[in-house]
Design an enzyme around this catalytic site. Structure first.
Site, PDB file in Angstrom:
ATOM      1  N   CYS A  17      -2.969   4.536  -4.480  1.00 44.77           N
ATOM      2  CA  CYS A  17      -3.704   5.809  -4.464  1.00 44.77           C
ATOM      3  C   CYS A  17      -3.340   6.634  -5.686  1.00 44.77           C
ATOM      4  CB  CYS A  17      -3.429   6.576  -3.176  1.00 44.77           C
ATOM      5  SG  CYS A  17      -1.692   6.850  -2.861  1.00 44.77           S
TER       6      CYS A  17
ATOM      7  N   ASP B 193       0.867  -1.184   0.000  1.00 48.06           N
ATOM      8  CA  ASP B 193       0.000   0.000   0.000  1.00 48.06           C
ATOM      9  C   ASP B 193       0.903   1.234   0.000  1.00 48.06           C
ATOM     10  OD1 ASP B 193      -1.974   1.880   0.310  1.00 48.06           O
ATOM     11  OD2 ASP B 193      -2.633   1.218   2.288  1.00 48.06           O
TER      12      ASP B 193
END
Ligand code: SAH
Length: 457
Positions: A411, A384
């Protein structure tokens, strides 16, 4: 290149895409033109205000045809406030745009065709979802203003009502604004670096409704400290703790290194699913708890962990994903560069009685190879990373460990695409991508990707 397109000239253009800041993207004579305030499907007369090497900027002169995906923005501060960029798009279209953005990045940057990119998982009610607000103080015409920064600036928009925060925050802000204006309080003024109150941070517990208020001051001195604490706690019983955070630097970073508890415990508990997390004034937590549960649910589904699996959670933050993984795995290794986050992670593991997780602090580029060299192998890896994606050495080492699956939480679609292409060369096939909307009304796109190891290896 001799562009014909010139500053001051006007053109009618059709918008076909959205830029990273929510601006409309069109094309004139092959040149990409960005126009704020337009959305895909709009046709407008546009004046060119700047011509750059590879693109141009335009401003609206007259809208000729309104796109059918546009809506009246529900917030009166839009588009002045920089908090939301695409409130003028119907929510279902925002979700569509996010999916297309991921799909386009994977096709164009990774060169991967036919990847199964699912429809974005959105919110049923995409308002009042944030669990944290960071509001700068300022002064305008002698009055105290509290709000958010104007787009691409440090001017403050005095926000009376924010639709993406907990509604109680509006009342807290208004009470504080009135009091500080009345006594002509010396709030911080950025250009002169003078004044006291810099930011108000409100952290709202999603489950309990408790609030932590953090007042960031420009130095130790805090005039009217008692009065301000009492104003907050007596008017708002939900405010369970008040903290002073000291930041005397000339910087855009909001909080400083020192915090002093003024009321309550200085900490707050929140929950994601059935796990509890104790939050300090500065600890990181995803701002949209409800959608974080959706995101982590997808991570768990893709990770598909069995009781014998060794799992890596690289870029683990305060260990939120690690703890969910640990419930199913034999052992989880969390890797995170920010030391206080690792301390929070250890504390959270203890709080939840999770003992099969080990957090390592340091840069993933160093820690992952070190764990590999010490003989540890992951069966499943979750990454992540921040917006810049993963370093090649991290991906190389993951591939050497030969995990069955890699779950990539991203993201930023462009770095995700770059890393998926790299992992393909290392024998990992992108199977499915699930965008999840963590930030309604913004252009931010979050996506979870499942990669599996090629069978032939
Ligand atoms: N998985 C967590 C946090 C993800 S945000 C969650 O869901 O809440 C990305 C994290 O990567 C941040 O905590 C950041 O501090 C960390 N990070 C950034 N660069 C890093 C690096 N080079 N090595 C390890 N961690 C890093």
């Amino acid at each position: 290149m001799g562009f014909n397109i010139k500053e001051g000239k006007k053109y009618v253009i059709r918008i076909h895409d959205l830029g990273d800041s929510g601006e409309g993207v069109g094309r004139i004579e092959g040149i990409t033109v960005f126009v704020e305030g337009l959305v895909p499907g709009d046709r407008a007369l546009v004046e060119i205000v700047k011509v750059k090497k590879s693109y141009a900027l335009g401003k609206i002169v007259e809208i000729k045809e309104n796109s059918d995906i546009k809506q009246e923005p529900p917030c009166s501060h839009f588009p002045e406030c920089g908090g939301c960029q695409i409130q003028n798009l119907i929510y279902q279209k925002q979700l569509k745009f996010k999916k297309l953005k991921v799909e386009a990045a994977i096709e164009r940057i990774a060169g991967l065709k036919g990847i199964n990119v699912k429809e974005t998982l959105g919110m049923e009610n995409p308002f009042h979802f944030r669990n944290k607000a960071q509001l700068p103080f300022g002064k305008e015409n002698g009055k105290v203003v509290i709000g958010f920064y104007r787009k691409k600036s440090h001017e403050i928009v005095d926000i009376k009502k924010c639709l993406i925060q907990n509604p109680i925050n509006d009342d807290i802000v208004e009470t504080l604004r009135e009091y500080l204006s009345e006594i002509d309080y010396p709030v911080y003024e950025e250009p002169t670096h003078k004044g006291v109150l810099r930011h108000l941070i409100l952290r709202n517990s999603y489950k309990t409704g408790d609030i932590m208020a953090v007042l960031v001051t420009n130095g130790e001195s805090f005039p009217k400290k008692k009065e301000i604490v009492s104003l907050l706690t007596s008017n708002f019983p939900q405010v369970k703790t008040v903290v002073q955070n000291i930041n005397s630097k000339k910087t855009n970073v909001i909080t400083g290194p020192e915090s002093k508890v003024l009321f309550g415990s200085g900490r707050m508990t929140d929950y994601i699913g059935d796990l509890s997390f104790e939050i300090s004034p500065v600890s990181f937590l995803q701002v949209n708890t409800k959608q974080t549960e959706v995101l982590y649910g997808k991570v768990l589904e893709y990770a598909d962990i069995g009781p014998e699996d060794i799992v890596f959670d690289i870029y683990s933050g305060i260990g939120t994903i690690s703890l969910f993984l640990a419930k199913k795995a034999k052992k989880v290794y969390g890797i995170e560069v920010v030391k206080p986050a690792v301390a929070d992670a250890n504390h959270n593991a203890e709080l939840n009685g999770v003992t099969n997780v080990e957090f390592h602090s340091g840069r993933a580029e160093k820690v992952v190879p070190r764990l590999y060299e010490s003989g540890i192998r992951a069966d499943v890896v979750v990454v992540d990373p921040p917006r810049k994606g993963c370093e090649e050495i991290v991906l190389d080492t993951i591939a050497h460990m030969k995990p069955k699956r890699i779950v990539y939480v991203s993201c930023k679609p462009s770095t995700l695409a770059r890393d998926l292409a790299y992992l393909k060369k290392k024998g990992y096939i992108t199977q499915e991508v699930q965008p999840v909307d963590l930030f309604p009304h913004s252009t931010h796109v979050e996506a979870v990707t499942l990669l599996v190891k090629k069978r032939s290896d």
